[in-house]
Design a protein around this motif. Structure first.
Motif, PDB file in Angstrom:
ATOM      1  N   MET A   1       0.857  -1.183   0.000  1.00 11.06           N
ATOM      2  CA  MET A   1       0.000   0.000   0.000  1.00 11.06           C
ATOM      3  C   MET A   1       0.896   1.237   0.000  1.00 11.06           C
ATOM      4  O   MET A   1       1.742   1.409   0.873  1.00 11.06           O
ATOM      5  N   VAL A   2       0.719   2.057  -1.011  1.00  8.12           N
ATOM      6  CA  VAL A   2       1.588   3.222  -1.201  1.00  8.12           C
ATOM      7  C   VAL A   2       0.771   4.499  -1.045  1.00  8.12           C
ATOM      8  O   VAL A   2      -0.172   4.744  -1.805  1.00  8.12           O
ATOM      9  N   GLN A   3       1.130   5.284  -0.045  1.00  9.28           N
ATOM     10  CA  GLN A   3       0.416   6.530   0.272  1.00  9.28           C
ATOM     11  C   GLN A   3      -1.093   6.281   0.384  1.00  9.28           C
ATOM     12  O   GLN A   3      -1.914   7.036  -0.137  1.00  9.28           O
ATOM     13  N   VAL A   4      -1.421   5.199   1.063  1.00  6.66           N
ATOM     14  CA  VAL A   4      -2.826   4.827   1.277  1.00  6.66           C
ATOM     15  C   VAL A   4      -3.199   5.007   2.743  1.00  6.66           C
ATOM     16  O   VAL A   4      -4.261   5.531   3.063  1.00  6.66           O
ATOM     17  N   LEU A   5      -2.297   4.601   3.623  1.00  8.42           N
ATOM     18  CA  LEU A   5      -2.610   4.610   5.056  1.00  8.42           C
ATOM     19  C   LEU A   5      -2.961   6.011   5.552  1.00  8.42           C
ATOM     20  O   LEU A   5      -3.796   6.173   6.432  1.00  8.42           O
TER      21      LEU A   5
ATOM     22  N   LEU B   1       3.332  -7.622   4.363  1.00  5.64           N
ATOM     23  CA  LEU B   1       2.662  -6.344   4.115  1.00  5.64           C
ATOM     24  C   LEU B   1       3.745  -5.287   4.015  1.00  5.64           C
ATOM     25  O   LEU B   1       4.573  -5.138   4.924  1.00  5.64           O
ATOM     26  N   LEU B   2       3.754  -4.572   2.891  1.00  7.16           N
ATOM     27  CA  LEU B   2       4.719  -3.494   2.673  1.00  7.16           C
ATOM     28  C   LEU B   2       3.973  -2.169   2.612  1.00  7.16           C
ATOM     29  O   LEU B   2       3.018  -2.025   1.845  1.00  7.16           O
ATOM     30  N   ILE B   3       4.388  -1.237   3.439  1.00  6.42           N
ATOM     31  CA  ILE B   3       3.737   0.074   3.508  1.00  6.42           C
ATOM     32  C   ILE B   3       4.728   1.152   3.074  1.00  6.42           C
ATOM     33  O   ILE B   3       5.848   1.219   3.594  1.00  6.42           O
ATOM     34  N   VAL B   4       4.321   1.965   2.109  1.00  7.17           N
ATOM     35  CA  VAL B   4       5.103   3.152   1.749  1.00  7.17           C
ATOM     36  C   VAL B   4       4.237   4.364   2.079  1.00  7.17           C
ATOM     37  O   VAL B   4       3.097   4.463   1.634  1.00  7.17           O
ATOM     38  N   ASP B   5       4.779   5.254   2.890  1.00  8.88           N
ATOM     39  CA  ASP B   5       4.003   6.443   3.256  1.00  8.88           C
ATOM     40  C   ASP B   5       4.942   7.550   3.716  1.00  8.88           C
ATOM     41  O   ASP B   5       6.163   7.394   3.653  1.00  8.88           O
ATOM     42  N   PHE B   6       4.362   8.635   4.186  1.00 10.05           N
ATOM     43  CA  PHE B   6       5.164   9.785   4.612  1.00 10.05           C
ATOM     44  C   PHE B   6       5.541   9.683   6.080  1.00 10.05           C
ATOM     45  O   PHE B   6       4.732   9.274   6.913  1.00 10.05           O
ATOM     46  N   ASP B   7       6.781  10.082   6.373  1.00 16.20           N
ATOM     47  CA  ASP B   7       7.167  10.268   7.767  1.00 16.20           C
ATOM     48  C   ASP B   7       6.315  11.393   8.346  1.00 16.20           C
ATOM     49  O   ASP B   7       5.885  12.288   7.620  1.00 16.20           O
ATOM     50  N   LYS B   8       6.091  11.342   9.659  1.00 12.95           N
ATOM     51  CA  LYS B   8       5.258  12.353  10.320  1.00 12.95           C
ATOM     52  C   LYS B   8       5.806  13.751  10.024  1.00 12.95           C
ATOM     53  O   LYS B   8       7.006  13.979  10.057  1.00 12.95           O
ATOM     54  N   ASN B   9       4.896  14.666   9.725  1.00 14.27           N
ATOM     55  CA  ASN B   9       5.297  16.008   9.307  1.00 14.27           C
ATOM     56  C   ASN B   9       4.389  17.029   9.999  1.00 14.27           C
ATOM     57  O   ASN B   9       3.232  17.196   9.627  1.00 14.27           O
ATOM     58  N   GLU B  10       4.936  17.683  10.999  1.00 18.21           N
ATOM     59  CA  GLU B  10       4.134  18.618  11.807  1.00 18.21           C
ATOM     60  C   GLU B  10       3.650  19.823  10.998  1.00 18.21           C
ATOM     61  O   GLU B  10       2.738  20.530  11.414  1.00 18.21           O
ATOM     62  N   LYS B  11       4.252  20.081   9.846  1.00 20.22           N
ATOM     63  CA  LYS B  11       3.827  21.219   9.020  1.00 20.22           C
ATOM     64  C   LYS B  11       2.498  20.946   8.316  1.00 20.22           C
ATOM     65  O   LYS B  11       1.848  21.857   7.829  1.00 20.22           O
TER      66      LYS B  11
END
Length: 200
Positions: A110-114, A137-147
């Protein structure tokens, strides 16, 4: 939070050069974690127009493109038909609303889905049920970003926090790393992307 309505509207203009490039980076990152996948089945979960899954078709025996947006799925069907692809199928289904007990796969990615899913624990549990024993299960997503401040998506994820949630569900051999940093790639902000691999 699934944002299906939004994706229904942009399906036919979704494949921008930026998204194609991110999909290529993501599929290359996923490929590094595949082992003996040529005889394995895969699910591109939340596949959108299939940009990532299409890059990985030759790495698997079969692939199911699954998305909640019918218009997105129609885009995939067209790609499969035009290219006469034999090892791919499609399914329009919302795993947030109900589980899918008859579906099984060796790999789910799942890429940029979560970041679009409100009940992260529930979806990860349902995907766990779909995985075959020893499946990944392989997850691709963004690291947490406070902005990022949004009421429609998560502002990324802490890799250790996500791993903690997953190990409680039963996932094991969890490993993750940041693999790409890009300019203005997350809601107009500079952001980093991670890949997480886990096993049932």
């Amino acid at each position: 939070m699934g944002n299906t309505d939004k994706f229904e509207m942009i399906a036919d203009i979704y494949d921008t050069s930026e998204r194609i490039q991110i999909a290529k980076l993501s599929s290359d990152a996923i490929r590094e974690y595949l082992a003996d996948a040529k005889d394995k089945s895969a699910i591109d979960f939340g596949c959108g127009t299939g940009l990532v899954g299409m890059n990985l078709l030759k790495d698997f025996k079969s692939m199911l493109f699954l998305d909640t947006s019918q218009n997105m799925v129609n885009q995939i069907k067209q790609k499969i038909s035009v290219s006469d692809i034999q090892n791919a199928s499609t399914l329009c289904f919302d795993l947030e609303k109900e589980s899918l007990s008859e579906l099984h796969a060796d790999y789910i990615f799942m890429v940029q889905v979560l970041l679009h899913i409100s009940e992260v624990d529930m979806i990860l549990s349902r995907l766990y049920e779909i995985l075959n024993e020893n499946g990944h299960l392989l997850i691709v997503d963004f690291d947490k970003n406070e902005k990022i401040v949004s009421d429609i998506v998560h502002n990324g994820f802490e890799q250790t926090e996500l791993a903690g949630i997953m190990s409680k569900i039963g996932y094991r051999n969890i490993q993750s790393k940041t693999f790409h940093t890009g300019s203005k790639i997350f809601m107009g902000q500079d952001a980093a992307m991670f890949i997480l691999d886990s096993q049932k």
